[in-house]
Scaffold this active site. Structure first.
Site, PDB file in Angstrom:
ATOM      1  N   GLY A   1       0.821  -1.205   0.000  1.00 33.81           N
ATOM      2  CA  GLY A   1       0.000   0.000   0.000  1.00 33.81           C
ATOM      3  C   GLY A   1       0.854   1.253   0.000  1.00 33.81           C
ATOM      4  N   ASN A   2       0.215   2.389   0.208  1.00 37.38           N
ATOM      5  CA  ASN A   2       0.954   3.651   0.260  1.00 37.38           C
ATOM      6  C   ASN A   2       0.320   4.569   1.301  1.00 37.38           C
ATOM      7  OD1 ASN A   2      -1.082   5.482  -1.120  1.00 37.38           O
ATOM      8  ND2 ASN A   2      -0.810   3.923  -2.688  1.00 37.38           N
ATOM      9  N   ARG A   3       0.920   5.725   1.521  1.00 32.92           N
ATOM     10  CA  ARG A   3       0.522   6.595   2.630  1.00 32.92           C
ATOM     11  C   ARG A   3      -0.605   7.574   2.304  1.00 32.92           C
ATOM     12  NH1 ARG A   3       4.005   5.838   6.748  1.00 32.92           N
ATOM     13  NH2 ARG A   3       6.117   5.165   6.213  1.00 32.92           N
ATOM     14  N   SER A   4      -1.233   7.430   1.166  1.00 36.07           N
ATOM     15  CA  SER A   4      -2.314   8.366   0.841  1.00 36.07           C
ATOM     16  C   SER A   4      -3.456   8.251   1.857  1.00 36.07           C
ATOM     17  CB  SER A   4      -2.847   8.061  -0.556  1.00 36.07           C
ATOM     18  OG  SER A   4      -3.969   8.882  -0.811  1.00 36.07           O
TER      19      SER A   4
ATOM     20  N   ALA B   1      -3.729   7.852  -5.171  1.00 36.74           N
ATOM     21  CA  ALA B   1      -2.354   7.363  -5.297  1.00 36.74           C
ATOM     22  C   ALA B   1      -2.459   5.923  -5.790  1.00 36.74           C
ATOM     23  CB  ALA B   1      -1.652   7.432  -3.944  1.00 36.74           C
TER      24      ALA B   1
END
Ligand code: C5P
Length: 231
Positions: free
Chosen positions: A29-32, A96
């Site tokens: 995943g990512n930090r969005s 994102a």
């Protein structure tokens, strides 16, 4: 007569970060946080638009008064975006999107075993949804305003804008909203500072403040493009 700038318009907004599964319990995943996309949805709704939010993983709830389509992966977001494109006057890609996904998803939880080598994750490239949306629109000769977001770090020599200009041309979108990101900036924060670049070549426009204020500026600009620039 006074009319809201996006009255009668359908606006599709993607928000949050995609999650790319590795096995039934793990993902990349990512930090969005989804805050910028949600703020855009609020601003578009308040400007009179009928809003469809394509929500990947978000840390904030979707706002009232918008249609929500929940997605998990980049491929699911792609399906939802291409389907939504058919009746959208505006598409804003604020999500994102993972550039890569695991080549294989294990049906069972990947086990930790002492007698096997450390696992290696092979990644494959995800499609660029923004670019596909532009191709779809141009192929169908549709009038539709497509807006991208870009988080640029530059390389410390102040050429963030040059990178962003090149990205705008490459992707072919009408507007590109550029964030200058550092390690602790933007993601999950409540405020933001952006430059809005236009394919039409008009001067870069600065907007800063809370994500809500920035969204107001972006939506105002979109209203201007729809009502004064496009045919
Ligand atoms: O190339 P980059 O990831 O910096 O571009 C960011 C923009 O492209 C954002 O608007 C993002 O939502 C969109 N994007 C996309 N599909 C991808 C990667 C990014 O639509 N696979």
């Amino acid at each position: 007569d006074y009319q809201l700038p996006l009255a009668g318009r359908t606006v599709t907004i993607s928000a949050g970060g995609t999650r790319e599964p590795l096995d039934p319990v793990r993902f990349l995943g990512n930090r969005s946080s989804g805050k910028q996309g949600v703020a855009l949805a609020v601003a578009a709704r308040n400007a009179g638009a009928s809003v469809r939010l394509l929500a990947a993983h978000m840390e904030v709830p979707p706002p009232a008064g918008v249609e929500v389509v929940t997605v998990e992966t980049a491929l699911q977001l792609r399906e939802a975006a291409l389907a939504a494109a058919a009746d959208s006057d505006v598409i804003i890609m604020a999500a994102a999107v993972a550039d890569f996904r695991p080549a294989e998803i294990s049906d069972t939880k990947i086990k930790k075993r002492d007698d096997t080598a450390d696992p290696v994750i092979t990644l494959v490239r995800n499609p660029d949804i923004l670019q596909e949306l532009v191709e779809l629109r141009d192929g169908a000769q549709r009038t539709q305003l497509i807006v991208g977001f870009a988080a640029e770090t530059g390389d410390g020599q102040g050429d963030v804008l040059a990178y962003a200009e090149a990205k705008l041309r490459r992707k072919g979108c009408d507007l590109l909203v550029v964030n200058h990101v550092g390690t602790d900036k933007v993601f999950g924060q409540d405020s933001n500072s952006v430059v809005i670049l236009a394919r039409s070549g008009s001067e870069p426009q600065l907007a800063s403040g809370t994500k809500s204020e920035v969204s107001g500026a972006v939506i105002t600009r979109i209203g201007f493009e729809l009502n004064h620039v496009s045919p």
